[in-house]
Motif scaffolding. Structure first.
Motif, PDB file in Angstrom:
ATOM      1  N   GLY A 117     -66.873  78.093   7.847  1.00 49.32           N
ATOM      2  CA  GLY A 117     -68.396  78.386   8.301  1.00 49.32           C
ATOM      3  C   GLY A 117     -69.431  77.623   7.583  1.00 49.32           C
ATOM      4  N   VAL A 118     -70.734  78.267   7.228  1.00 54.50           N
ATOM      5  CA  VAL A 118     -71.893  77.703   6.329  1.00 54.50           C
ATOM      6  C   VAL A 118     -71.694  78.361   5.180  1.00 54.50           C
ATOM      7  CG1 VAL A 118     -74.243  77.678   6.490  1.00 54.50           C
ATOM      8  CG2 VAL A 118     -73.117  77.781   8.594  1.00 54.50           C
ATOM      9  N   ILE A 119     -71.891  77.380   4.290  1.00 52.09           N
ATOM     10  CA  ILE A 119     -71.645  77.819   2.721  1.00 52.09           C
ATOM     11  C   ILE A 119     -72.900  77.258   2.167  1.00 52.09           C
ATOM     12  CG2 ILE A 119     -69.314  77.680   2.528  1.00 52.09           C
ATOM     13  CD1 ILE A 119     -69.475  74.823   1.416  1.00 52.09           C
ATOM     14  N   ASN A 120     -73.201  78.109   0.830  1.00 52.65           N
ATOM     15  CA  ASN A 120     -74.324  77.485   0.049  1.00 52.65           C
ATOM     16  C   ASN A 120     -73.570  77.880  -1.473  1.00 52.65           C
ATOM     17  OD1 ASN A 120     -77.158  76.936   1.393  1.00 52.65           O
ATOM     18  ND2 ASN A 120     -76.423  78.959   2.159  1.00 52.65           N
ATOM     19  N   GLN A 121     -73.948  77.040  -2.431  1.00 51.94           N
ATOM     20  CA  GLN A 121     -73.420  77.075  -3.689  1.00 51.94           C
ATOM     21  C   GLN A 121     -74.533  77.203  -4.594  1.00 51.94           C
ATOM     22  OE1 GLN A 121     -71.060  73.542  -4.805  1.00 51.94           O
ATOM     23  NE2 GLN A 121     -70.968  74.235  -6.861  1.00 51.94           N
TER      24      GLN A 121
ATOM     25  N   VAL B   9     -75.053  78.105  -9.106  1.00 53.82           N
ATOM     26  CA  VAL B   9     -74.311  78.093 -10.553  1.00 53.82           C
ATOM     27  C   VAL B   9     -74.794  79.118 -11.455  1.00 53.82           C
ATOM     28  CG1 VAL B   9     -73.908  76.525 -12.494  1.00 53.82           C
ATOM     29  CG2 VAL B   9     -73.627  75.594 -10.236  1.00 53.82           C
ATOM     30  N   LEU B  10     -74.239  79.736 -12.146  1.00 52.09           N
ATOM     31  CA  LEU B  10     -74.282  80.952 -13.113  1.00 52.09           C
ATOM     32  C   LEU B  10     -74.312  80.127 -14.541  1.00 52.09           C
ATOM     33  CD1 LEU B  10     -73.004  84.030 -11.354  1.00 52.09           C
ATOM     34  CD2 LEU B  10     -75.133  83.245 -10.978  1.00 52.09           C
ATOM     35  N   ASP B  11     -75.031  80.496 -15.266  1.00 52.83           N
ATOM     36  CA  ASP B  11     -74.992  80.106 -16.793  1.00 52.83           C
ATOM     37  C   ASP B  11     -74.409  78.716 -16.906  1.00 52.83           C
ATOM     38  OD1 ASP B  11     -76.065  82.533 -17.135  1.00 52.83           O
ATOM     39  OD2 ASP B  11     -73.868  83.381 -17.121  1.00 52.83           O
ATOM     40  N   ASN B  12     -74.753  77.967 -16.064  1.00 50.61           N
ATOM     41  CA  ASN B  12     -74.010  76.526 -16.284  1.00 50.61           C
ATOM     42  C   ASN B  12     -72.668  76.393 -16.155  1.00 50.61           C
ATOM     43  OD1 ASN B  12     -76.817  75.098 -15.704  1.00 50.61           O
ATOM     44  ND2 ASN B  12     -77.104  75.507 -18.159  1.00 50.61           N
ATOM     45  N   LYS B  13     -71.961  77.401 -15.905  1.00 51.50           N
ATOM     46  CA  LYS B  13     -70.562  77.432 -16.069  1.00 51.50           C
ATOM     47  C   LYS B  13     -69.747  78.063 -14.906  1.00 51.50           C
ATOM     48  CE  LYS B  13     -70.699  78.653 -21.016  1.00 51.50           C
ATOM     49  NZ  LYS B  13     -70.354  79.684 -22.176  1.00 51.50           N
ATOM     50  N   ARG B  14     -70.408  79.008 -14.395  1.00 50.63           N
ATOM     51  CA  ARG B  14     -69.454  79.564 -13.295  1.00 50.63           C
ATOM     52  C   ARG B  14     -70.241  79.333 -11.825  1.00 50.63           C
ATOM     53  NH1 ARG B  14     -69.610  85.065 -13.432  1.00 50.63           N
ATOM     54  NH2 ARG B  14     -71.273  84.631 -15.087  1.00 50.63           N
ATOM     55  N   SER B  15     -69.575  79.040 -11.139  1.00 52.66           N
ATOM     56  CA  SER B  15     -70.178  78.819  -9.328  1.00 52.66           C
ATOM     57  C   SER B  15     -69.657  79.980  -8.621  1.00 52.66           C
ATOM     58  CB  SER B  15     -69.424  77.416  -8.906  1.00 52.66           C
ATOM     59  OG  SER B  15     -69.636  76.367  -9.441  1.00 52.66           O
ATOM     60  N   VAL B  16     -70.827  79.976  -7.804  1.00 51.14           N
ATOM     61  CA  VAL B  16     -70.853  81.089  -6.841  1.00 51.14           C
ATOM     62  C   VAL B  16     -71.233  80.610  -5.500  1.00 51.14           C
ATOM     63  CG1 VAL B  16     -71.798  83.290  -5.963  1.00 51.14           C
ATOM     64  CG2 VAL B  16     -71.573  82.725  -8.431  1.00 51.14           C
ATOM     65  N   PHE B  17     -70.264  80.955  -4.471  1.00 51.47           N
ATOM     66  CA  PHE B  17     -70.383  80.450  -3.001  1.00 51.47           C
ATOM     67  C   PHE B  17     -70.617  81.546  -2.093  1.00 51.47           C
ATOM     68  CE2 PHE B  17     -67.495  77.307  -4.579  1.00 51.47           C
ATOM     69  CZ  PHE B  17     -68.057  76.027  -4.232  1.00 51.47           C
ATOM     70  N   SER B  18     -71.972  81.299  -1.593  1.00 53.00           N
ATOM     71  CA  SER B  18     -72.271  82.270   0.012  1.00 53.00           C
ATOM     72  C   SER B  18     -71.693  81.706   0.903  1.00 53.00           C
ATOM     73  CB  SER B  18     -73.821  82.626  -0.318  1.00 53.00           C
ATOM     74  OG  SER B  18     -74.010  83.316   0.945  1.00 53.00           O
ATOM     75  N   LEU B  19     -70.795  82.417   1.580  1.00 51.68           N
ATOM     76  CA  LEU B  19     -70.199  81.769   2.811  1.00 51.68           C
ATOM     77  C   LEU B  19     -70.464  83.070   3.925  1.00 51.68           C
ATOM     78  CD1 LEU B  19     -68.170  80.017   4.529  1.00 51.68           C
ATOM     79  CD2 LEU B  19     -66.290  81.684   3.663  1.00 51.68           C
TER      80      LEU B  19
END
Length: 690
Positions: free
Chosen positions: A185-189, A191-201
């Motif tokens: 589907g549609v994703i947005n990415q 980055v938290l604290d320059n370490k962890r990535s979060v995707f919104s799908l």
């Protein structure tokens, strides 16, 4: 808990081979000018599923090829580029490479790395061409930044929004997961604290499906997935992920794992129109079409050795039942009515069980037919011909043992039809035909046999050329021979009318092997041909070699079984019908035709009851177009027998094809009629009587 992945290797290889076969079938049938979207999705799913399974087991070589294949297929199915013949050729070549790589992993066979690199470069070049045609070239920095941008899709369905939080992992894993999720589907990415990535799908897929995709790249226990509720309208997803869904159940479940979250997903999700996952089947079916849970798996994979063991046990049961029936046959039906009724019921149940178990070994002819479209396509292109390949009766079933043995003979016949039968396009036009020749492979049941026909609408067999070649090779022929006998000459060893030897045909090997193999399976070959109209080669085979209908004959104290398919009739000749040929033995006259007489007691050195043919019985047999009369003492009857292989317990016996156990517990040998007729010296004589 540690999961030993090697136990799943066999499952992966079997499933992957089926997916490759389905992919090839779809590619050969696709309309390049107007491809069906469902077919493109199915081809993509096959590549994606193989990629996921290969990644699970760490087969990086297979993963690399399928990733390139998948990327190119994804562009085509999304309409970013048009499908071309060049694409189909490249996809077929990639299928061959994947098969070679899997064989290397499975059987330890060699893998041609040059061929692998060539196909990868070919796929890469096609992908780059499509990129150049679709959008301007971007720098590597721009390409990396593009991962964070949402993937645009037309809005046609309402989906749900999920938040997927990743642990600290290498950037390559983040990019790989972004690519996988982008297919849902549609994703947005972010980055938290320059370490962890979060995707919104935003997707209409279920949570289970998202986890299945993520598990291709990362351990699902390391992910944090939460649903953020309904979202804006998005593209209805393409069906099909989750090839290795069962493997998730083998992974440890932690208290806050994504797997546990999936188990606690709202029950109402099951009733939505979102795509659902069915084990062994593509995703993307509507809820209304969803089968009940109890029907999710409609088949199981069982080793052939277990099936053979079951068939053998049922064969022993049939023999035991026959013994009981024979021993109770002399009982008084009034005094033992209940016992005899029970024995009759046992007989019926045993026969039904035997038929049901034998059907387990039966496989559709599509298992054989499916390998020929690709071969015909490649061979026609190599020879510069146009061929329309048609199959009929692919659902017709045949015993697995025969299925595997018929592949090579059919391959020879199909290649010969393309090479020798169908003419070049110019020649066909000159004769008023369509440029494309028609090659038909058909199968159908006829009585207790299966008939497989290979037909083409080519130039047909050339009678004069065949006779001239036969005379040149010293074969006994005459100009007055009927066509049916002339056509059989092409099965002579070393016989070929090809004007030039090529890597396709012309060496005279193949057709004699075809006939020998078919006869070894108890089958026959018939040829029908008309000059200018084409040729049909019909193969008749028994449905199974495990059970046969036979005629019991007695010689002295021994009982032998004659396969009923070879028996024409039986009779008691008069003394006047039997003639002695000096140095050649005896012949018997049957309706103005003199047939060689084979005394069975001489073949096996048995003391018979009768030595005079007029006192005994002769059984007229036919094999390979030749007839002979077999002399026996008397007929016992007809019965269905369970065939036992002698060679596994004893050794090959000339004139004997197997054995069976009779109702009285005695062993009866099954005669190899074709071998008896070939080895009989009487058949070498050709007496002519007025």
């Amino acid at each position: 808990m540690t999961v030993e992945m090697s136990q799943f290797y066999q499952v992966f290889f079997d499933e992957a081979e089926e997916l490759l076969a389905e992919k090839e079938k779809l590619l050969l049938a696709v309309d390049v000018s107007a491809p069906d979207s469902e077919d493109l999705n199915a081809i993509f799913r096959a590549a994606h599923s193989i990629k996921g399974g290969a990644a699970t087991f760490g087969f990086t070589d297979i993963t690399e090829v399928t990733h390139m294949l998948e990327s190119l297929l994804d562009r085509i199915r999304k309409g970013e580029m048009a499908l071309t013949v060049e694409h189909v050729d490249a996809f077929l070549a990639a299928k061959d490479i994947l098969k070679m790589q899997m064989d290397g992993r499975r059987h330890g066979t060699s893998v041609d790395q040059d061929a692998v690199n060539s196909v990868c470069q070919r796929l890469q070049a096609l992908s780059q061409d499509s990129t150049a045609n679709a959008t301007p070239q971007t720098s590597s920095v721009e390409q990396h930044a593009a991962v964070a941008a949402p993937i645009q899709a037309p809005a046609t369905a309402v989906g749900r929004s999920f938040r997927i939080e990743l642990p600290e992992v290498p950037q390559r894993d983040v990019d790989a997961l972004a690519a996988e999720l982008g297919l849902l589907g549609v994703i947005n990415q972010t980055v938290l604290d320059n370490k962890r990535s979060v995707f919104s799908l935003v997707t209409s897929e279920k949570l289970d499906d998202i986890i299945a995709i993520c598990s291709f790249v990362l351990d699902p226990d390391d992910l944090k997935i939460s649903e953020e509720g309904p979202s804006a309208a998005i593209q209805e997803p393409d069906p099909g992920y989750g090839f290795f869904e069962p493997l998730k159940s083998a992974v440890d479940k932690k208290e806050t794992s994504a797997v546990e979250m999936a188990a606690a997903a709202p029950a109402e999700q099951q009733g939505t129109d979102a795509p659902v996952s069915v084990e062994g089947k593509p995703f993307g079916r509507r809820a209304a079409d969803k089968q009940p849970v109890t029907q999710e798996s409609s088949s199981i994979r069982v080793g052939i050795e277990k099936v053979d063991q079951l068939i053998n046990l049922v064969g022993e049961l049939v023999i035991t039942q026959a013994m009981i029936e024979q021993r109770t046959g002399s009982l008084d039906p009034i005094l033992h009515e209940r016992l005899l009724n029970s024995v009759g019921q046992l007989t019926r149940n045993t026969r039904d069980l035997q038929e049901a178990v034998m059907s387990i070994r039966m496989m559709p002819m599509d298992y054989v037919f499916s390998r020929f479209p690709r071969m015909v396509r490649d061979l026609a292109a190599k020879l510069g011909k146009k061929v329309e390949f048609v199959t009929r009766g692919a659902a017709t079933e045949l015993d697995k043992g025969l299925i595997e043995r018929i592949v090579d003979p059919l391959t020879h016949l199909v290649r010969n039809s393309v090479d020798h039968g169908i003419e070049m396009p110019d020649a066909r036009r000159a004769n008023g035909k369509d440029e494309a020749g028609k090659l038909v492979l058909a199968a159908a049941h006829q009585g207790g046999n299966i008939v497989i026909e290979v037909s083409d609408d080519g130039g047909g067999l050339h009678r004069d050329r065949i006779l001239a070649k036969a005379k040149q090779q010293g074969l006994p022929v005459s100009d007055t021979m009927p066509d049916s006998e002339v056509w059989q000459l092409i099965f002579a060893p070393g016989f070929s009318t090809a004007e030039a030897v090529t890597d396709v045909s012309g060496r005279g090997v193949g057709m004699d092997v075809v006939k020998r193999n078919i006869m070894a399976m108890g089958g026959t070959v018939e040829i029908r041909s008309a000059k200018g109209y084409g040729t049909t080669i019909a193969i008749s085979l028994p449905l199974t070699l495990a059970i046969l209908d036979g005629m019991s004959v007695k010689v002295g104290e021994e009982i032998y079984i004659l396969p009923l398919g070879y028996v024409i009739e039986s009779l008691q000749p008069t003394s006047a019908d039997v003639k002695e040929i000096a140095g050649q033995g005896q012949v018997v006259k049957v309706r103005d035709e003199y047939l060689p007489l084979i005394p069975l007691h001489k073949i096996f050195a048995i003391e018979p009851r009768f030595t005079e043919p007029s006192q005994g019985i002769v059984v007229i047999l036919e094999s390979d177009g030749k007839k002979a009369a077999l002399l026996v003492d008397n007929l016992v009857g007809q019965q269905q027998v369970v065939v036992k292989n002698l060679e596994s317990n004893f050794r090959k016996v000339a004139g004997i094809s197997g054995a069976t156990i009779l109702g009285d517990g005695g062993v009866s040998l099954i005669l190899d009629v074709a071998a008896l007729l070939r080895s009989s010296r009487q058949l070498n004589a050709a007496p002519i009587f007025s």
